[in-house]
Design a protein around this motif. Structure first.
Motif, mmCIF file in Angstrom:
data_model
loop_
_atom_site.group_PDB
_atom_site.id
_atom_site.type_symbol
_atom_site.label_atom_id
_atom_site.label_comp_id
_atom_site.label_asym_id
_atom_site.label_seq_id
_atom_site.Cartn_x
_atom_site.Cartn_y
_atom_site.Cartn_z
ATOM 1 N N THR A 1 39.761 57.252 58.458
ATOM 2 C CA THR A 1 39.630 56.197 59.385
ATOM 3 C C THR A 1 38.335 55.254 57.911
ATOM 4 O O THR A 1 38.690 54.592 57.117
ATOM 5 C CB THR A 1 39.079 55.845 60.216
ATOM 6 N N LYS A 2 37.836 56.792 57.640
ATOM 7 C CA LYS A 2 36.573 56.307 56.903
ATOM 8 C C LYS A 2 36.833 56.350 55.912
ATOM 9 O O LYS A 2 36.732 55.718 54.413
ATOM 10 C CB LYS A 2 35.790 57.511 57.016
ATOM 11 N N ALA A 3 38.509 57.273 55.208
ATOM 12 C CA ALA A 3 39.067 56.651 53.540
ATOM 13 C C ALA A 3 39.295 55.560 53.483
ATOM 14 O O ALA A 3 39.378 54.959 52.595
ATOM 15 C CB ALA A 3 39.883 57.827 53.566
ATOM 16 N N LYS A 4 40.509 55.072 54.316
ATOM 17 C CA LYS A 4 40.856 53.657 54.407
ATOM 18 C C LYS A 4 39.069 51.860 54.224
ATOM 19 O O LYS A 4 39.536 51.600 53.513
ATOM 20 C CB LYS A 4 40.980 53.593 55.821
ATOM 21 N N GLU A 5 38.164 52.840 54.639
ATOM 22 C CA GLU A 5 37.219 52.269 54.879
ATOM 23 C C GLU A 5 36.460 51.837 53.156
ATOM 24 O O GLU A 5 35.957 51.125 52.753
ATOM 25 C CB GLU A 5 36.775 52.066 55.936
ATOM 26 N N LEU A 6 36.479 53.150 53.431
ATOM 27 C CA LEU A 6 36.117 53.580 51.963
ATOM 28 C C LEU A 6 37.262 53.078 50.671
ATOM 29 O O LEU A 6 36.221 52.968 48.867
ATOM 30 C CB LEU A 6 35.271 54.915 51.722
ATOM 31 N N LYS A 7 37.902 52.696 50.562
ATOM 32 C CA LYS A 7 39.522 52.616 49.677
ATOM 33 C C LYS A 7 39.345 53.397 49.187
ATOM 34 O O LYS A 7 39.789 52.969 48.002
ATOM 35 C CB LYS A 7 39.022 51.118 48.692
ATOM 36 N N GLN A 8 39.864 54.270 49.488
ATOM 37 C CA GLN A 8 39.664 56.192 48.788
ATOM 38 C C GLN A 8 40.698 57.108 49.037
ATOM 39 O O GLN A 8 41.400 56.024 50.388
ATOM 40 C CB GLN A 8 38.226 56.539 48.306
ATOM 41 N N SER A 9 41.670 57.340 48.607
ATOM 42 C CA SER A 9 42.480 58.083 48.612
ATOM 43 C C SER A 9 42.772 59.215 49.982
ATOM 44 O O SER A 9 41.795 59.865 49.764
ATOM 45 C CB SER A 9 43.434 58.545 47.805
ATOM 46 N N PHE A 10 43.636 59.157 50.553
ATOM 47 C CA PHE A 10 43.213 59.765 51.879
ATOM 48 C C PHE A 10 43.828 61.418 51.665
ATOM 49 O O PHE A 10 43.223 62.757 51.658
ATOM 50 C CB PHE A 10 44.214 59.529 53.210
ATOM 51 N N PHE A 11 45.306 61.550 50.875
ATOM 52 C CA PHE A 11 44.883 62.140 49.958
ATOM 53 C C PHE A 11 43.554 62.895 49.284
ATOM 54 O O PHE A 11 43.857 64.374 49.532
ATOM 55 C CB PHE A 11 46.232 62.373 49.082
ATOM 56 N N ALA A 12 43.082 62.577 48.101
ATOM 57 C CA ALA A 12 42.273 63.106 47.455
ATOM 58 C C ALA A 12 41.157 63.703 48.973
ATOM 59 O O ALA A 12 40.773 64.364 48.330
ATOM 60 C CB ALA A 12 41.794 62.192 46.796
ATOM 61 N N THR A 13 41.013 62.718 49.774
ATOM 62 C CA THR A 13 40.086 63.157 50.109
ATOM 63 C C THR A 13 40.133 64.653 51.627
ATOM 64 O O THR A 13 38.978 65.361 51.001
ATOM 65 C CB THR A 13 39.940 62.275 51.760
ATOM 66 N N TYR A 14 41.002 64.335 52.141
ATOM 67 C CA TYR A 14 41.405 65.679 52.900
ATOM 68 C C TYR A 14 41.785 67.169 51.475
ATOM 69 O O TYR A 14 41.359 68.440 52.125
ATOM 70 C CB TYR A 14 42.564 65.674 53.679
ATOM 71 N N MET A 15 42.497 66.908 50.212
ATOM 72 C CA MET A 15 42.000 67.460 49.476
ATOM 73 C C MET A 15 40.739 67.680 48.985
ATOM 74 O O MET A 15 40.433 69.454 48.831
ATOM 75 C CB MET A 15 42.617 67.361 47.999
#
Length: 209
Positions: free
Chosen positions: A39-53
């Motif tokens: 949810t936070k990644a989508k709010e920040l408009k950043q890649s979820f893939f990049a986030t969990y990596m």
């Protein structure tokens, strides 16, 4: 990097016992709850893939056993571990990418996005010297489906000591989102306790986003 004195190491017998086996590798498949991170990644408009990596690499670099490697028949521990991963192309093939680790997400993500473009503008495995290093973790992602088991190709003659972490497609269960995670390591260097510590830290960083 520093060399571990195996003779005085409290894992001496564990190391010698498992590394003599034809296949000293073990692993588990589990899930990490990722509702908040997604949810936070989508709010920040950043890649979820990049986030969990990035959060995975944060956890790796805070788990010492994930930094142990066998180099020139010696056990060493690296100061910093970097990210290796596979990146898919539109033609159905994939290539390898190498991302230097940074605790700063923007710095890490900038390098990741640059590598993604390099892979997509190339052909073949794109195997280079960075991907052959020992001071990295090999990541893969299967974004098409979740999984409850996984088998990696392994060169048993190579005394491989680089852990492998694979992520599946996130799914929703009882209103929460979960990310499948497979972790495989050389049992001479890593035990189940150490994988549990990595997963605990990974979950912490995913919740703290």
């Amino acid at each position: 990097m520093r060399i571990i004195d195996v003779e005085s190491w409290n894992r001496k017998e564990h190391f010698e016992f498992f590394t003599k086996m034809d296949s000293p590798y073990f692993g588990i498949v589990t899930e990490v709850e990722c509702t908040h991170a997604y949810t936070k990644a989508k709010e920040l408009k950043q890649s979820f893939f990049a986030t969990y990596m990035h959060k995975s690499m944060m956890a790796v670099n805070q788990t010492e056993e994930f930094k142990y490697r066998i180099v020139d028949n010696q056990v060493v521990v690296f100061d910093v571990i970097h990210a290796g991963t596979t990146i898919g192309r539109e033609d159905g093939t994939f290539g390898f990418a190498f991302i230097p680790f940074s605790e700063d997400f923007k710095t890490f993500n900038a390098e990741l996005q640059r590598e993604i473009q390099e892979v997509q503008n190339s052909t073949g495995l794109r195997l280079n010297n960075d991907d052959l290093k020992s001071d990295l973790i090999r990541h893969s992602t299967l974004p098409w489906s979740s999984f409850t088991g996984l088998l990696h190709p392994t060169n048993f003659k190579n005394n491989e000591s680089v852990p492998k972490i694979t992520f599946g497609k996130a799914f929703i269960r009882e209103g929460k989102r979960f990310l499948p995670v497979s972790v495989e390591a050389n049992h001479g260097l890593v035990d189940g306790l150490h994988i549990a510590r990595y997963l605990e830290k990974f979950q912490h960083f995913m919740n703290a986003l």
